[in-house]
Design a protein around this motif. Structure first.
Motif, PDB file in Angstrom:
ATOM      1  N   ARG A  49      33.170  32.712  64.304  1.00  0.00           N
ATOM      2  CA  ARG A  49      33.566  32.209  63.528  1.00  0.00           C
ATOM      3  C   ARG A  49      34.299  32.277  62.395  1.00  0.00           C
ATOM      4  NH1 ARG A  49      27.159  30.804  62.594  1.00  0.00           N
ATOM      5  NH2 ARG A  49      27.273  30.475  64.526  1.00  0.00           N
ATOM      6  N   ILE A  50      33.594  33.363  62.378  1.00  0.00           N
ATOM      7  CA  ILE A  50      35.296  34.395  61.322  1.00  0.00           C
ATOM      8  C   ILE A  50      36.407  34.098  61.614  1.00  0.00           C
ATOM      9  CG2 ILE A  50      35.243  35.943  59.606  1.00  0.00           C
ATOM     10  CD1 ILE A  50      32.416  36.800  59.831  1.00  0.00           C
ATOM     11  N   LYS A  51      36.581  34.956  63.111  1.00  0.00           N
ATOM     12  CA  LYS A  51      37.978  34.186  63.253  1.00  0.00           C
ATOM     13  C   LYS A  51      38.259  32.664  63.327  1.00  0.00           C
ATOM     14  CE  LYS A  51      38.851  34.617  67.944  1.00  0.00           C
ATOM     15  NZ  LYS A  51      38.533  34.472  69.593  1.00  0.00           N
ATOM     16  N   ILE A  52      37.750  31.557  63.569  1.00  0.00           N
ATOM     17  CA  ILE A  52      37.872  30.470  63.380  1.00  0.00           C
ATOM     18  C   ILE A  52      38.626  30.056  62.049  1.00  0.00           C
ATOM     19  CG2 ILE A  52      38.042  28.005  63.845  1.00  0.00           C
ATOM     20  CD1 ILE A  52      36.106  28.975  65.785  1.00  0.00           C
ATOM     21  N   ALA A  53      37.728  30.687  61.155  1.00  0.00           N
ATOM     22  CA  ALA A  53      38.243  30.370  60.181  1.00  0.00           C
ATOM     23  C   ALA A  53      39.391  31.003  59.345  1.00  0.00           C
ATOM     24  CB  ALA A  53      36.817  31.354  58.816  1.00  0.00           C
ATOM     25  N   ALA A  54      39.508  31.997  59.854  1.00  0.00           N
ATOM     26  CA  ALA A  54      40.693  33.283  59.358  1.00  0.00           C
ATOM     27  C   ALA A  54      42.004  32.197  59.998  1.00  0.00           C
ATOM     28  CB  ALA A  54      40.665  34.371  60.354  1.00  0.00           C
ATOM     29  N   TYR A  55      41.805  31.774  61.235  1.00  0.00           N
ATOM     30  CA  TYR A  55      43.286  31.117  61.501  1.00  0.00           C
ATOM     31  C   TYR A  55      43.628  29.251  61.420  1.00  0.00           C
ATOM     32  CZ  TYR A  55      43.898  33.981  65.631  1.00  0.00           C
ATOM     33  OH  TYR A  55      44.648  35.388  65.953  1.00  0.00           O
ATOM     34  N   THR A  56      41.855  29.034  61.077  1.00  0.00           N
ATOM     35  CA  THR A  56      41.879  27.416  60.447  1.00  0.00           C
ATOM     36  C   THR A  56      42.881  28.088  58.594  1.00  0.00           C
ATOM     37  OG1 THR A  56      40.404  26.980  61.301  1.00  0.00           O
ATOM     38  CG2 THR A  56      41.023  25.913  60.028  1.00  0.00           C
ATOM     39  N   ALA A  57      42.711  29.055  58.045  1.00  0.00           N
ATOM     40  CA  ALA A  57      42.944  29.045  56.725  1.00  0.00           C
ATOM     41  C   ALA A  57      44.546  29.612  56.843  1.00  0.00           C
ATOM     42  CB  ALA A  57      42.150  29.748  56.179  1.00  0.00           C
ATOM     43  N   MET A  58      44.913  30.085  57.736  1.00  0.00           N
ATOM     44  CA  MET A  58      46.503  30.413  57.821  1.00  0.00           C
ATOM     45  C   MET A  58      47.029  29.189  58.646  1.00  0.00           C
ATOM     46  SD  MET A  58      48.080  33.265  60.251  1.00  0.00           S
ATOM     47  CE  MET A  58      47.470  32.484  61.775  1.00  0.00           C
ATOM     48  N   ALA A  59      46.761  28.209  59.363  1.00  0.00           N
ATOM     49  CA  ALA A  59      47.744  27.797  59.470  1.00  0.00           C
ATOM     50  C   ALA A  59      46.988  26.578  58.758  1.00  0.00           C
ATOM     51  CB  ALA A  59      46.083  26.497  60.886  1.00  0.00           C
ATOM     52  N   SER A  60      46.245  26.165  57.774  1.00  0.00           N
ATOM     53  CA  SER A  60      46.130  25.104  57.159  1.00  0.00           C
ATOM     54  C   SER A  60      47.112  25.651  56.292  1.00  0.00           C
ATOM     55  CB  SER A  60      45.186  24.718  56.408  1.00  0.00           C
ATOM     56  OG  SER A  60      44.676  26.009  55.567  1.00  0.00           O
ATOM     57  N   VAL A  61      47.652  26.770  55.699  1.00  0.00           N
ATOM     58  CA  VAL A  61      48.429  27.069  54.278  1.00  0.00           C
ATOM     59  C   VAL A  61      49.591  26.707  54.573  1.00  0.00           C
ATOM     60  CG1 VAL A  61      49.341  28.870  53.369  1.00  0.00           C
ATOM     61  CG2 VAL A  61      46.903  29.182  53.971  1.00  0.00           C
ATOM     62  N   VAL A  62      50.169  26.800  56.080  1.00  0.00           N
ATOM     63  CA  VAL A  62      51.390  26.567  56.596  1.00  0.00           C
ATOM     64  C   VAL A  62      51.035  24.936  56.459  1.00  0.00           C
ATOM     65  CG1 VAL A  62      53.295  26.795  59.001  1.00  0.00           C
ATOM     66  CG2 VAL A  62      51.395  28.756  57.578  1.00  0.00           C
ATOM     67  N   GLY A  63      50.406  24.552  57.224  1.00  0.00           N
ATOM     68  CA  GLY A  63      50.373  23.036  56.993  1.00  0.00           C
ATOM     69  C   GLY A  63      51.176  21.907  58.406  1.00  0.00           C
ATOM     70  N   SER A  64      52.016  21.315  58.006  1.00  0.00           N
ATOM     71  CA  SER A  64      52.226  20.632  59.699  1.00  0.00           C
ATOM     72  C   SER A  64      53.793  21.347  59.880  1.00  0.00           C
ATOM     73  CB  SER A  64      52.041  19.387  58.993  1.00  0.00           C
ATOM     74  OG  SER A  64      52.456  18.580  58.170  1.00  0.00           O
ATOM     75  N   ARG A  65      54.407  21.988  58.641  1.00  0.00           N
ATOM     76  CA  ARG A  65      55.642  22.779  59.269  1.00  0.00           C
ATOM     77  C   ARG A  65      56.121  23.823  60.405  1.00  0.00           C
ATOM     78  NH1 ARG A  65      55.890  24.059  52.975  1.00  0.00           N
ATOM     79  NH2 ARG A  65      53.010  24.496  53.379  1.00  0.00           N
ATOM     80  N   ARG A  66      55.320  23.828  61.057  1.00  0.00           N
ATOM     81  CA  ARG A  66      55.494  24.544  62.150  1.00  0.00           C
ATOM     82  C   ARG A  66      54.599  23.965  62.965  1.00  0.00           C
ATOM     83  NH1 ARG A  66      59.715  27.984  62.404  1.00  0.00           N
ATOM     84  NH2 ARG A  66      60.391  28.062  60.488  1.00  0.00           N
ATOM     85  N   THR A  67      55.124  24.226  64.497  1.00  0.00           N
ATOM     86  CA  THR A  67      54.055  23.617  65.623  1.00  0.00           C
ATOM     87  C   THR A  67      53.105  24.793  66.201  1.00  0.00           C
ATOM     88  OG1 THR A  67      56.127  22.761  66.441  1.00  0.00           O
ATOM     89  CG2 THR A  67      54.451  23.544  68.368  1.00  0.00           C
ATOM     90  N   TRP A  68      53.363  25.905  65.315  1.00  0.00           N
ATOM     91  CA  TRP A  68      51.787  26.863  65.800  1.00  0.00           C
ATOM     92  C   TRP A  68      50.642  26.357  65.219  1.00  0.00           C
ATOM     93  CZ3 TRP A  68      49.630  29.399  62.531  1.00  0.00           C
ATOM     94  CH2 TRP A  68      50.684  30.112  61.534  1.00  0.00           C
TER      95      TRP A  68
END
Lengths: 178, 329
Positions: A49-68
């Motif tokens: 869960r922590i890992k998912i939280a980390a990835y979610t946080a990271m991806a949400s900061v970048v947002g929809s700018r990037r495909t990944w």
């Protein structure tokens, strides 16, 4: 072209700040059980869960700018959606299909763009090398990209992963201090 | 020197072709193509005015390299090109026009780019020598290759990709020595895998540490993490943790270092015994142990691709292997 190569075009400090905020917030929302369980399963669940939280946080900061980042967010949402309907197998299958259909809307544009580029790649031997396919598996959302976009996405992904690692590391340090 | 006749030049080309020199494969077509290209540029690049006329006759360049170094030929074209260009214009018009049109356009984009760069030069002589140099490189790169638009587009694509690979080389630590694409890709794949494993390991660590805490310190956590960027903790630190010694990382060394040593070497002990004080504010000249450890880890992982990660805590032998697969989300 050079603009798209510089990853995220976000100030890295801003990225880190935002990531830290969201990560800590997500961790707050996670299990608050103060029980010090040494149960392997529980710890494993918590860590995932922590890992998912980390990835979610990271991806949400970048947002929809990037495909990944889009792919990461979509996977997480899809996963949670699947999990919530875990009671009925049929329902789960249906939601998987539905999830795919719904998410197709915002992936459709991306896919159509990529399909255009795919045809030009037919004669590129570099594409079919196992290395590149490995890279495609590693970088989320990069399966249908052409080589050039793939490398750009990899660069951005590496930058964000490195930042994420740094911040998680400092977070662990904070906990160690306490 | 001023009256180089077309016949002389053609004789030159034929002699070159007869010798069967590798550099002149596709000889006539290529040379003609290059002449065509020069002529097209002369038409379309009016901004350069006289410069265009002085643009080297690529055919000349092709004719001469087999005798001398390519670099030495750069001065020759400016002297002769304008005359040859005009003289041979008439002979070129009926040759390979359609085939090369697209190629010219593709190339002109590049050459326009080069000439834009060169337009900032002060002296015209510098321009003359600059442009032929870049042109020569472009032209030379396509030597011996098919001149159809497909291969040219392919080459442009490949150059773009290699440009990005260079950028990646800066991102990934330790890639400066590797030059080939394959080696670079291997390094990149390894690095991404390591970063992902690092995140998993850190999340595992957090999972063990977290429940022990009083959650009133959330603010303190935020403060500490905010301090991190303020002190200049850049994203390159992850890289530096592999190979460089960074001052901030040294601070963290004493804390995570002992923990990791335990987890690497033997059974994990919850770090109750680790005592650290305000490591963020201190500048401790620590050893390179953290870097060394991670370096070893990195090396070890490059050798074994399996999930037997050395830093896997003994407590979680089974579960960690599962979680250690690539992002299973």
């Amino acid at each position: 072209m050079s603009g798209s190569k510089h990853p995220t075009s976000i100030n890295p400090t801003y990225l880190k700040n935002q990531f830290a905020h969201r990560f800590v917030r997500a961790l707050k929302n996670l299990n608050h059980t103060a029980t010090q369980t040494h149960d392997h399963n529980q710890i494993y669940k918590r860590s995932s869960r922590i890992k998912i939280a980390a990835y979610t946080a990271m991806a949400s900061v970048v947002g929809s700018r990037r495909t990944w980042s889009r792919a990461v967010l979509w996977k997480i949402r899809n996963r949670s959606r699947n999990r919530s309907r875990i009671q009925g197998l049929l329902l789960r299958k249906r939601t998987r299909v539905d999830g795919k259909i719904i998410s197709c809307h915002h992936h459709a544009k991306i896919m159509s763009l990529k399909r255009r580029n795919l045809k030009r790649d037919d004669f590129n031997p570099f594409r079919n090398s196992c290395q590149e396919s490995k890279l495609r598996k590693l970088v989320p959302g990069a399966e249908t990209m052409d080589s050039w976009c793939l490398i750009g996405e990899t660069a951005d992904y590496i930058k964000c992963l490195a930042a994420q690692g740094c911040l998680c590391y400092s977070h662990v340090n904070v906990f160690v201090v306490m | 020197m001023n009256t180089v006749s077309p016949e002389m030049l053609q004789r030159h080309y034929t002699t070159v072709n007869i010798t069967g020199n590798d550099t002149v494969t596709g000889g006539n077509d290529v040379s003609v193509f290059e002449r065509q290209q020069a002529r097209m540029k002369w038409h379309q690049q009016q901004q350069l005015g006289g410069l265009v006329e002085i643009k080297p006759d690529p055919g000349l360049q092709y004719g001469w390299p087999d005798f001398s170094d390519p670099c030495q030929d750069q001065m020759i074209p400016p002297l002769m090109a304008d005359h040859n260009l005009k003289k041979r214009k008439s002979t070129l018009e009926d040759q390979n026009q359609k085939v090369n049109l697209k190629d010219n356009i593709v190339k002109e984009k590049k050459i326009k780019g080069c000439s834009d760069e060169n337009s900032t030069e002060t002296s015209s002589k510098a321009k003359v020598t600059e442009v032929p140099k870049q042109e020569y490189i472009h032209v030379r790169a396509r030597r011996g290759q098919a001149t159809d638009s497909h291969s040219l587009a392919e080459r442009v694509r490949r150059e773009k990709i290699s440009e990005r690979m260079k950028y990646l080389q800066d991102l990934v630590p330790g890639c400066n020595k590797i030059t080939g694409k394959a080696g670079m890709l291997d390094e990149i794949i390894n690095y991404v895998q390591c970063l992902q494993k690092q995140v998993e390991f850190l999340s595992m660590k957090l999972a063990t540490l977290q429940p022990r805490l009083d959650f009133d310190i959330d603010n303190l956590i935020m403060k500490e993490m905010m301090e991190v960027p303020a002190v200049g903790y850049s994203s390159e630190l992850a890289n530096s943790s592999y190979f460089q010694v960074n001052s901030l990382l040294e601070m963290g060394n004493n804390t995570i270092d002992t923990m990791l040593k335990r987890s690497i070497g033997g059974p994990v002990s919850i770090p109750e015994t680790v005592v650290v004080s305000s490591y963020f504010n201190q500048m401790q000249p620590a050893g390179v142990t953290w870097d060394g450890d991670l370096h070893n880890l990195y090396r070890m992982e490059t050798q074994q691709e399996s999930s037997s990660i050395p830093f896997q805590p003994h407590k979680f032998t089974g579960s960690y292997e599962e979680s250690n697969l690539k992002m299973e989300l």
